[in-house]
Design a protein around this motif. Structure first.
Motif, PDB file in Angstrom:
ATOM      1  N   LEU A 185      47.469  58.130 -24.243  1.00 50.14           N
ATOM      2  CA  LEU A 185      46.010  58.174 -24.170  1.00 50.14           C
ATOM      3  C   LEU A 185      45.564  59.144 -23.072  1.00 50.14           C
ATOM      4  O   LEU A 185      44.640  59.946 -23.274  1.00 50.14           O
ATOM      5  CB  LEU A 185      45.459  56.775 -23.885  1.00 50.14           C
ATOM      6  N   ALA A 186      46.223  59.092 -21.911  1.00 47.82           N
ATOM      7  CA  ALA A 186      45.899  60.037 -20.838  1.00 47.82           C
ATOM      8  C   ALA A 186      46.157  61.466 -21.298  1.00 47.82           C
ATOM      9  O   ALA A 186      45.383  62.380 -21.000  1.00 47.82           O
ATOM     10  CB  ALA A 186      46.735  59.720 -19.589  1.00 47.82           C
ATOM     11  N   ASN A 187      47.227  61.658 -22.066  1.00 43.67           N
ATOM     12  CA  ASN A 187      47.516  62.987 -22.605  1.00 43.67           C
ATOM     13  C   ASN A 187      46.458  63.412 -23.613  1.00 43.67           C
ATOM     14  O   ASN A 187      46.003  64.562 -23.612  1.00 43.67           O
ATOM     15  CB  ASN A 187      48.894  62.982 -23.265  1.00 43.67           C
ATOM     16  N   ARG A 188      46.035  62.479 -24.485  1.00 42.59           N
ATOM     17  CA  ARG A 188      45.020  62.793 -25.500  1.00 42.59           C
ATOM     18  C   ARG A 188      43.700  63.186 -24.854  1.00 42.59           C
ATOM     19  O   ARG A 188      42.951  64.004 -25.393  1.00 42.59           O
ATOM     20  CB  ARG A 188      44.817  61.564 -26.399  1.00 42.59           C
ATOM     21  N   LEU A 189      43.417  62.601 -23.681  1.00 43.34           N
ATOM     22  CA  LEU A 189      42.184  62.907 -22.962  1.00 43.34           C
ATOM     23  C   LEU A 189      42.390  64.041 -21.957  1.00 43.34           C
ATOM     24  O   LEU A 189      41.470  64.394 -21.225  1.00 43.34           O
ATOM     25  CB  LEU A 189      41.671  61.655 -22.250  1.00 43.34           C
ATOM     26  N   GLY A 190      43.602  64.597 -21.916  1.00 45.97           N
ATOM     27  CA  GLY A 190      43.863  65.770 -21.089  1.00 45.97           C
ATOM     28  C   GLY A 190      44.039  65.487 -19.611  1.00 45.97           C
ATOM     29  O   GLY A 190      43.998  66.406 -18.800  1.00 45.97           O
ATOM     30  N   PRO A 314      42.628  76.010 -28.754  1.00 45.74           N
ATOM     31  CA  PRO A 314      42.937  74.922 -27.803  1.00 45.74           C
ATOM     32  C   PRO A 314      43.582  73.729 -28.504  1.00 45.74           C
ATOM     33  O   PRO A 314      43.384  73.499 -29.696  1.00 45.74           O
ATOM     34  CB  PRO A 314      41.562  74.546 -27.240  1.00 45.74           C
ATOM     35  N   LYS A 315      44.364  72.956 -27.746  1.00 39.80           N
ATOM     36  CA  LYS A 315      44.923  71.715 -28.271  1.00 39.80           C
ATOM     37  C   LYS A 315      43.807  70.696 -28.485  1.00 39.80           C
ATOM     38  O   LYS A 315      42.684  70.862 -28.015  1.00 39.80           O
ATOM     39  CB  LYS A 315      45.961  71.152 -27.293  1.00 39.80           C
ATOM     40  N   ALA A 316      44.150  69.616 -29.175  1.00 43.26           N
ATOM     41  CA  ALA A 316      43.151  68.598 -29.499  1.00 43.26           C
ATOM     42  C   ALA A 316      42.551  67.971 -28.247  1.00 43.26           C
ATOM     43  O   ALA A 316      41.410  67.515 -28.251  1.00 43.26           O
ATOM     44  CB  ALA A 316      43.774  67.517 -30.373  1.00 43.26           C
ATOM     45  N   ASN A 317      43.302  67.929 -27.157  1.00 41.00           N
ATOM     46  CA  ASN A 317      42.778  67.319 -25.933  1.00 41.00           C
ATOM     47  C   ASN A 317      42.050  68.325 -25.037  1.00 41.00           C
ATOM     48  O   ASN A 317      41.732  68.027 -23.890  1.00 41.00           O
ATOM     49  CB  ASN A 317      43.910  66.647 -25.139  1.00 41.00           C
ATOM     50  N   GLY A 318      41.775  69.521 -25.565  1.00 39.53           N
ATOM     51  CA  GLY A 318      41.025  70.517 -24.804  1.00 39.53           C
ATOM     52  C   GLY A 318      41.875  71.439 -23.956  1.00 39.53           C
ATOM     53  O   GLY A 318      41.357  72.350 -23.310  1.00 39.53           O
ATOM     54  N   TYR A 319      43.188  71.224 -23.948  1.00 39.21           N
ATOM     55  CA  TYR A 319      44.098  72.034 -23.139  1.00 39.21           C
ATOM     56  C   TYR A 319      44.073  73.487 -23.596  1.00 39.21           C
ATOM     57  O   TYR A 319      44.155  73.785 -24.791  1.00 39.21           O
ATOM     58  CB  TYR A 319      45.505  71.468 -23.261  1.00 39.21           C
ATOM     59  N   VAL A 346      40.896  71.626 -15.873  1.00 41.44           N
ATOM     60  CA  VAL A 346      40.706  70.772 -17.052  1.00 41.44           C
ATOM     61  C   VAL A 346      42.044  70.218 -17.521  1.00 41.44           C
ATOM     62  O   VAL A 346      42.146  69.057 -17.925  1.00 41.44           O
ATOM     63  CB  VAL A 346      40.011  71.558 -18.185  1.00 41.44           C
ATOM     64  N   ALA A 347      43.108  71.039 -17.448  1.00 36.71           N
ATOM     65  CA  ALA A 347      44.436  70.593 -17.867  1.00 36.71           C
ATOM     66  C   ALA A 347      44.934  69.443 -17.004  1.00 36.71           C
ATOM     67  O   ALA A 347      45.620  68.536 -17.484  1.00 36.71           O
ATOM     68  CB  ALA A 347      45.428  71.752 -17.800  1.00 36.71           C
TER      69      ALA A 347
END
Length: 726
Positions: A185-190, A314-319, A346-347
């Protein structure tokens, strides 16, 4: 800071007051004095209600929510979010109520605390169901306010840091949940910083020995790598400066869970993994990032196929970042990431960039995901289904394809044309019939590859196919298919079931309207169904054969399971096998057990309607059953054993034995001691040293057979033992 708040700065005061002072100092860097005072007032309220409560470590409980708030203050959380962090356990663990919090600190804080609190009324739920219910509640609250999940992640991070006093079993359970839900979840939210720490702490708790060995190896290797890393970093830095680029070049070290997973998944040795050097280049602008990419590609040779542009896509999490792999000095592979300072922020911070950078793009991205999450939640049948869907969503990796108009669509790796159709629009997915990939026709189950142009063909009559659930990769497609099937499948199944039953009754010169209410009620009671629609739905879905239902509705007298003579005509029948066996909808039919696999109570089973033999029951994984199911898909039905099943059932075991005098006697004695009779013994192979024998014996159930095999395995004359079946 007011006088009341500043008293917490006294060093000789208790730990909780020192933590409160640390929190106020961190908050004072970016918040107004009045807001800092509100945070301190929340601490006083929480300390009062948590008084007398202690953690496993012996610390006052209030130290935990204070530590959670300190983590969030480092992310520049607003003052209401920090107050909610300080108070996040008072509703769950103290007499304090949501109404009290609203009165003292406002509705916003009360709602945040309620969103983080676990559900307490979960009577009758298993641990897995309770976890799923609580995760579902948390995500619904997160959709309303992102700060809920920030508080929950910080809460989980501090709990992972302080698990030392817990039992090993509880540590493993919490660590597994962390690695399955919270770290992804932390990864999904970046939120990269939180993700990395959660993963390493979870890895250490779940696999302590593996973590220790790998950690020691990394520390040892780090000393040998310093000189090489310094030389490469200096060469990159010098070349960038010569090109007029003022960038920051950092050495980057992979964290332990990432190393472990790479070794496990790719079957690499530690040396193979450690030979990969990693660097990060931080630039001032997007233009500088691409220029820096050209510089490093001129300095070292790029490895073909290992470049990824996450700035343009960008990746799905904004990365966002440029990734490339180079062949460095001595042909050592080098991984390089290039991104701007804002992208780097942001990353590392993800949705915390809302407070750090006020990024409109970041907010739009997260809210888009939350809208999808809300749709998934609405379509989920229950909390367990929602949790399964969530895990799929959290672990996805991307593939990029194009619409015919050139729009980029981002999907998880392994997605099919069906996933693409639902990504375009739910109605497109519900009515899709075929597709084209790069203008060529393709089946809906085709897996998509990067760069393809995809087009979907729809028809108004088309409906979702249940088989799509076996090929879709996106949560949106899976939940939408399930939802659509639930919506229209029930009525369609009822209509189909009525048609099939009427057809079967017609072959006996009867119609459903002629069946008396008493006869129907009696049949429904036998079938354990509430009404006629439920029975018709079962027929339409293939759970019951219309022939058997019609026979039940038309028969006179009590249901029968077949006479002893009829049973003996069945395939591999046994006189004790039938009274305890429940076959849904087979009342009045002959039931027999297949000789090929010899099912016994406890086995997963399946039944086939065989004209002249009635219902023949096989083990679910029997090869004959599998082949028969392929050829005659409509002739099989679900069956189950009665919980009170009793009697003797034939089972066959295969033994490889030492070929010497007395071996069979020793085996037979053990079987007899375990309360079994031997019905048959056959030898299929023999040489000077060993023999292979098949023994048919009678057992009560699967557990009884397992006990017999366990005792036989202990005999020195038994070299190998297994259950025999086709």
């Amino acid at each position: 800071m007011t006088e009341a708040a500043s008293t917490a700065l006294q060093i000789e005061e208790p730990l909780e007051d020192r933590l409160a002072a640390q929190l106020c100092e961190a908050a004072a860097v970016y918040l107004e004095p009045k807001q800092v005072d509100d945070i301190y007032r929340a601490y006083q309220f929480g300390a009062q209600y948590h008084q007398g409560q202690y953690r496993v470590s012996g610390e006052p409980y209030i130290c935990h929510p204070l530590s959670v708030a300190i983590i969030l203050a480092g992310m520049r959380m607003d003052h209401n979010g920090l107050m909610a962090a300080v108070l996040h356990d008072v509703i769950e663990d103290t007499p304090a109520t949501k109404e009290q919090l609203a009165e003292e600190f406002g509705n916003e804080v009360a709602e945040l605390v309620d969103g983080v609190s676990k559900l307490t009324q979960l009577d009758g739920k298993t641990k897995a169901e309770a976890q799923a219910e609580n995760v579902r509640k948390m995500f619904l609250a997160m959709v309303k306010d992102l700060r809920v999940i920030m508080v929950k992640l910080a809460d989980r991070l501090h709990n992972m840091r302080t698990m030392g006093g817990m039992s090993p079993e509880r540590r493993r359970r919490i660590a597994r949940e962390t690695l399955e839900i919270y770290a992804p979840l932390a990864n999904r939210l970046g939120i990269n910083q939180v993700r990395l720490e959660l993963e390493d702490l979870g890895f250490a708790a779940l696999y302590p020995l593996r973590y220790k060995v790998l950690d020691q190896a990394v520390r040892k290797a780090r000393g040998h790598r310093k000189e090489v890393v310094a030389k490469i970093r200096a060469a990159i830095d010098t070349r960038l400066q010569e090109s007029g680029l003022h960038c920051e070049v950092l050495g980057r070290e992979k964290h332990l869970l990432s190393l472990y997973e790479k070794m496990r998944d790719k079957h690499l040795t530690m040396q193979d993994v450690f030979d990969v050097y990693a660097f990060r280049i931080i630039t001032d602008s997007v233009d500088d990032s691409y220029r820096a990419l050209g510089v490093v590609h001129n300095l070292y040779k790029p490895v073909p196929g290992r470049f990824k542009d996450y700035i343009a896509l960008p990746k799905a999490n904004g990365y966002q970042s440029l990734h490339t792999v180079l062949a460095g000095p001595f042909d050592l592979p080098m991984e390089i990431q290039i991104r701007t300072r804002e992208m780097h922020g942001v990353a590392e911070s993800g949705i915390a960039a809302h407070w750090l950078y006020k990024s409109e793009h970041e907010q739009a991205r997260v809210h888009e995901w939350l809208r999808e999450l809300l749709e998934i939640q609405k379509n989920a049948g229950d909390s367990m289904e929602f949790l399964d869907n969530l895990k799929v969503d959290l672990f996805q990796k991307e593939v990029f394809v194009f619409t015919p108009k050139g729009k980029i669509v981002k999907l998880p790796r392994g997605s099919t044309l069906v996933d693409f159709a639902y990504a375009v629009h739910t109605d497109v997915g519900n009515h899709c019939t075929a597709g084209r990939i790069d203008r060529r026709p393709a089946p809906l189950q085709t897996v998509l590859q990067n760069g393809q142009t995809v087009e979907i063909i729809t028809s108004t009559w088309a409906r979702p196919n249940p088989q799509w659930l076996n090929c879709v990769a996106t949560v949106k497609a899976r939940s939408a298919v399930r939802s659509s099937l639930r919506d229209f499948q029930q009525q369609e199944a009822i209509d189909l079931g009525r048609h099939l039953l009427e057809k079967e009754l017609g072959s006996h010169d009867a119609v459903l309207a002629d069946i008396s209410a008493d006869k129907l009620a009696e049949a429904l009671k036998v079938f354990h169904l509430p009404n006629l629609d439920a029975l018709l739905e079962d027929i339409g879905l293939g759970n019951r054969l219309p022939l058997l239902v019609a026979q039940r509705l038309l028969q006179d007298g009590a249901p029968r399971a077949g006479t002893p003579n009829e049973r003996e005509r069945g395939e591999g029948s046994s006189r004790a096998a039938y009274s305890p066996l429940i076959i849904r909808g087979t009342e009045g039919m002959v039931v027999s057990l297949a000789r090929c696999c010899r099912p016994i109570p406890g086995d997963a089973i399946i039944g086939f309607f065989n004209p002249g033999k009635g219902i023949v029951v096989h083990q679910l994984d029997c090869n004959n059953a599998t082949e028969f199911r392929k050829k005659k898909q409509t002739s099989w039905l679900e069956v189950e054993w009665d919980k009170q099943a009793a009697g003797e059932f034939a089972a066959e075991i295969r033994l490889e034995l030492v070929n010497k005098r007395g071996t069979l006697a020793e085996v037979a004695s053990t079987i007899s001691r375990m309360g079994c009779n031997i019905e048959n013994v056959s030898m299929v192979n023999q040489d000077a040293q060993t023999s292979t024998d098949f023994i048919t014996l009678t057992v009560k159930d699967r557990v009884h057979l397992a006990g017999v095999m366990r005792e036989l395995r202990k005999l020195p004359v038994v070299l190998k033992i297994s259950r025999a079946k086709t």
